[in-house]
Motif scaffolding. Structure first.
Motif, PDB file in Angstrom:
ATOM      1  N   THR A 110       0.820  -1.201   0.000  1.00 15.76           N
ATOM      2  CA  THR A 110       0.000   0.000   0.000  1.00 15.76           C
ATOM      3  C   THR A 110       0.853   1.249   0.000  1.00 15.76           C
ATOM      4  N   ALA A 111       2.163   1.118  -0.030  1.00 17.35           N
ATOM      5  CA  ALA A 111       3.049   2.274   0.065  1.00 17.35           C
ATOM      6  C   ALA A 111       2.850   3.208  -1.119  1.00 17.35           C
ATOM      7  N   SER A 112       2.925   4.500  -0.846  1.00 19.62           N
ATOM      8  CA  SER A 112       2.755   5.508  -1.893  1.00 19.62           C
ATOM      9  C   SER A 112       4.103   6.051  -2.329  1.00 19.62           C
ATOM     10  N   PHE A 161      -4.524  11.121   8.347  1.00 18.48           N
ATOM     11  CA  PHE A 161      -4.226  10.529   7.041  1.00 18.48           C
ATOM     12  C   PHE A 161      -4.087  11.594   5.964  1.00 18.48           C
ATOM     13  N   TYR A 180      -2.570  10.339  -1.605  1.00 12.45           N
ATOM     14  CA  TYR A 180      -1.503  10.527  -2.582  1.00 12.45           C
ATOM     15  C   TYR A 180      -1.959  10.211  -4.007  1.00 12.45           C
ATOM     16  N   SER A 213      -3.406   5.923  -2.726  1.00  5.88           N
ATOM     17  CA  SER A 213      -3.233   5.432  -1.358  1.00  5.88           C
ATOM     18  C   SER A 213      -3.391   6.564  -0.352  1.00  5.88           C
ATOM     19  N   ARG A 248      -2.113   7.529   3.826  1.00  5.83           N
ATOM     20  CA  ARG A 248      -1.103   7.110   4.792  1.00  5.83           C
ATOM     21  C   ARG A 248      -1.063   8.093   5.952  1.00  5.83           C
ATOM     22  N   GLU A 304       0.945   8.600  10.133  1.00  7.52           N
ATOM     23  CA  GLU A 304       1.923   8.097  11.102  1.00  7.52           C
ATOM     24  C   GLU A 304       1.456   8.421  12.512  1.00  7.52           C
ATOM     25  N   THR A 313       3.490   3.515  10.739  1.00  7.12           N
ATOM     26  CA  THR A 313       2.812   4.045   9.563  1.00  7.12           C
ATOM     27  C   THR A 313       1.626   3.150   9.236  1.00  7.12           C
ATOM     28  N   ALA A 355      -1.205   2.566   6.345  1.00  5.09           N
ATOM     29  CA  ALA A 355      -1.452   2.900   4.945  1.00  5.09           C
ATOM     30  C   ALA A 355      -2.552   2.010   4.388  1.00  5.09           C
ATOM     31  N   ARG A 406      -5.221   1.443   0.535  1.00  7.63           N
ATOM     32  CA  ARG A 406      -5.669   1.892  -0.782  1.00  7.63           C
ATOM     33  C   ARG A 406      -6.775   0.960  -1.277  1.00  7.63           C
ATOM     34  N   GLY A 441      -4.737  -2.749   3.370  1.00  6.48           N
ATOM     35  CA  GLY A 441      -3.967  -1.825   4.195  1.00  6.48           C
ATOM     36  C   GLY A 441      -2.951  -2.546   5.050  1.00  6.48           C
TER      37      GLY A 441
END
Length: 215
Positions: free
Chosen positions: A4-6, A101, A104, A108, A110, A112, A170, A172, A174, A187
């Protein structure tokens, strides 16, 4: 499960209500500090009785200046109220971390957060139910960001390793696909060095939750 990282191509856009500097946010933040402090102190603290009485006085003052519940529910659901009062993203909600949140370009979202003792399960680790709560809300936020809001029908959570307290995490998510009324979203919760602690796959049914309204 796909990541799910952007891509780090922009700073993203806020997908939930950010802090505004209102004093209620400061009250909520002070209450978060209080909850952690209660857990950090010991049963032999000689000031506990005084603290108890003071807290009851504070609660009495809040109750005396609160509207009836039906009116309050309507107020809470106006505009971006749901994200201000959410148990995950709510800057007005003391039990929320809160987790802010951002969305992006790749679709997605994200955020922290660093969790303290109120969220503990195993020693110095995040409670599994708390991880599921964060992910359920993150998946829903990702659906909102994609313009495909829906209610959770199924949430499948996989625990890869225990998530630590007191360290940045983190969260995340999508949206993956939509098939008619069925929305599929994924996620994960990961550490600052990229290790995935918990992942989730969700099935959502498209539609809007009926909001409380004044008679």
């Amino acid at each position: 499960m796909a990541s799910t990282a952007s891509a780090e191509t922009n700073e993203g856009v806020a997908t939930c209500a950010p802090p505004t500097g209102h004093v209620i946010e400061e009250v909520a933040d002070a209450t978060r500090r209080l909850m952690a402090a209660v857990l950090r102190t010991g049963r032999d603290n000689p000031h506990l009785a005084r603290i108890r009485d003071t807290l009851h006085e504070i609660a009495d003052t809040l109750d005396e200046h609160s509207p009836d519940l039906d009116t309050r529910l309507v107020e809470m659901w106006k505009g971006n109220g749901p994200t201000r009062h959410s148990p995950v993203t709510g800057v007005d909600n003391p039990i929320a971390p809160p987790l802010q949140f951002r969305g992006y370009d790749d679709g997605s979202i994200r955020g922290e957060t660093t969790l303290d003792l109120p969220y503990q399960g195993p020693p110095a680790k995040v409670h599994g139910g708390v991880s599921a709560l964060l992910l359920d809300h993150a998946l829903g936020n990702a659906n909102d960001f994609a313009g495909e809001r829906g209610m959770t029908a199924q949430l499948t959570v996989r625990y890869h390793r225990v998530a630590p307290l007191f360290e940045p995490l983190t969260v995340a998510a999508r949206q993956v696909s939509r098939d008619g009324q069925k929305i599929h979203t994924i996620g994960e919760i990961s550490t600052s060095d990229g290790e995935v602690c918990v992942s989730a796959e969700g099935l959502f049914i498209a539609g809007y939750l009926a909001r409380p309204r004044a008679e």
